[in-house]
Write an enzyme that holds these catalytic residues in place. Sequence first.
Site, PDB file in Angstrom:
ATOM      1  N   ASP A 118      -8.789  89.325 -14.722  1.00  0.00           N
ATOM      2  CA  ASP A 118     -10.003  88.386 -14.999  1.00  0.00           C
ATOM      3  C   ASP A 118     -11.281  89.108 -14.504  1.00  0.00           C
ATOM      4  OD1 ASP A 118     -11.091  86.157 -15.891  1.00  0.00           O
ATOM      5  OD2 ASP A 118      -9.942  84.641 -14.787  1.00  0.00           O
TER       6      ASP A 118
ATOM      7  N   ASP B  86     -11.183  79.613 -22.501  1.00  0.00           N
ATOM      8  CA  ASP B  86     -10.649  78.742 -21.650  1.00  0.00           C
ATOM      9  C   ASP B  86     -10.448  77.395 -22.442  1.00  0.00           C
ATOM     10  OD1 ASP B  86     -10.602  80.446 -19.442  1.00  0.00           O
ATOM     11  OD2 ASP B  86     -12.555  79.835 -18.623  1.00  0.00           O
TER      12      ASP B  86
END
Length: 715
Positions: free
Chosen positions: A459, A528
């Site tokens: 990430d 997301d």
Amino acid sequence: MKRLLLLFLTALVGSAQAQTRREIVIETQHVNLVLTVAENQKLYQSYLGPKLSNTPEFAQLQPEHEAYVPAGTDNLFEPAIRVQHNDGNPSLDLRYAFSKSEKHGNVTTSHITLKDPKYPVEVTLHFSAYFQEDVIKTWTEIRHQEKKPVVLTQYASAMLHFDAPQYWLTQFHGDWAEEMRMEESKLTNGTKVLDSKLGSRANMYQTPVFFLSKNKLSDETTGEVLAGTLAWTGNFRFAFDMDEKQSLRMVAGMNPYASEYKLPKNQTFTTPAFIFTYSTQGKGTASRNFHRWGRNYGILDGNEPRYTLLNNWEATYFDFNEVKLAGLFEDAAKLGVDLFLLDDGWFANKYPRNSDGAGLGDWQENKEKLPNGIGDLIKEAESKGVKFGIWLEPEMVNPKSELYEKHPDWILKLPNREEHLYRNQLILDLVNPKVQDFVYDVVDKLLTKHPNIAYIKWDNNRMMTNAYSPYLKENQSHLYIEYTRSLYKVLDRLRQKYPHLPIMLCSGGGGRTDYGALPYFTSFWPSDNTDGVERIFIQWGYSYFFPSIALSSHVTSWGKQSLKFRTDVAMMGKLGFDQEIDKWSKDELAFSQQAVKTYKQLSEIIWKGDHYRLLSPYEGNRAAVMYVAPAKDKAVLYSYNLHTRFNETMFPVTLQGLDPQKKYKIEETNLFPGTKSNFAANGKTFSGDYLMKVGLPISPDAAALTSHIYVITAE
């Protein structure tokens, strides 16, 4: 006699001039890019378009546009390169010096070197033509022999020229949870720029992809269109510069914003690759070209199988322990997925990672949550028949961490200014070789200690602000470029030791989605936002340039659609789940178990089939997509009703990509327990010709937020 001699001499001069002109042809199966070395020894682009069949006619092409235009002499529009020499002269004059090419199987690479006749500066243009995929990759190398560094203030990877009455640009933009929003506009005189200045999470607002349509706005099946992208995980810039005669100059490369580069003698400055394809049959053909190229050349192990997985993030967030995780291992096994992914929150002790405000940078197991460590979790997962994966964000640091306390000189932050936090974190100075070693060691030590880790989620949750590198000192304008190059150095080292470990590229959603990073990663996280309807739009956008095998798509609790709808959407990419499975009903669990089995049966077609977008969500209240196996013997068709109106008319949809001579049986799959298909043609057989000309009513009713998956099998 004198007249004959004059005619002879004129013919001789004309012959000599003709010999000084030469064509360098970059070709794929259906596309030609023709570059001409003219009598003045300058290099021109004389053609870009559908393949010309008569090679001798290349000599009739008019070389009007200099292929790689330098700044500082007679150029009036957007340049490809700008250099300042040791004596302060800010001009460059590029003349053809030599060229060569080599062929390796499907790929032919041409190298064309241009030199300045007055200064010891040379520029080499590289073109790799991927014949079967109809894709061309181009990049530039700059070097010099001046005594001191020369200053580069512009350094394009590619410059392409077009002549047409009008042009249309398709671009993609957004923000967190609203990535890849498509926008189309007609280009007007002047310069249109798409760019990023965000440094590390560079794709956050603008994605480095575009379509450029000539003459008219292209659609899926018609129109002349160039599709392009930059293989770079940092700041990018696309400039579309149209002059008063409707000639368009496209310049693509790294963004030179705040990135003046001092190039030392004998060193080579290499730009990232600009990758493009050209289609005369609309965006659909261009997309399929990119998909084939991406699987074969652009994505790590792009033709290899992928894991289905269960992620714990939405089930636990930061609140978990070994007992809770063991229950999730049971859920993963029950569901039938291949792997369990442990997300954020498993590390740090002095400043425990119980929220996003602390612990980032301290990569040791949290003793309170995981007293027996990662190794025990791996054994527990494997005892259930499930592989184990883990989340990392190794480029970042919280100020509330031991790493921050021990190495304040390892962090990007301005002197004499307050720190600017985003998600309570800062960025490590990856340009520093010691930091590169640290980031490498974070991953390497974890994998060395636990070799059974089968998957990593990498990430990156923030962009660069208030950025200053203590390591670079006086060359701060190199930061944006060298950060990305340093990231690639770390990834290169990791891939040398762990060449095939699956790693998903994530960046707070779709902040990193590019072919610069994907050679190191097996998939990326598009957004997301996993709301079923929103995700149709997001995945629709990404599908123009990236194959489905690269898009990680999870079923989550986002959205008010049914579990079936959200699952159907996720089954268009690399399927995963991120939910509290123990809260599902019996029917929901049974449906999902069967969906995993169905997906595994169909995944080869979804991952590797030719992708056809049939109904656009941008053009109505429905969406439809299909994937056709290369042999045209099987296909998977998805149909979605979005926010349809009461009693909305559902017109038949014509399919694409089938063999008109074959007979195909159509059956609906992925039905919820206790329901039957209301598709009138279910189980019936049609010719490919009929399906592609007449079509089928693939939305059996007008109910909003409903979905259907059909398997189409040749008999």
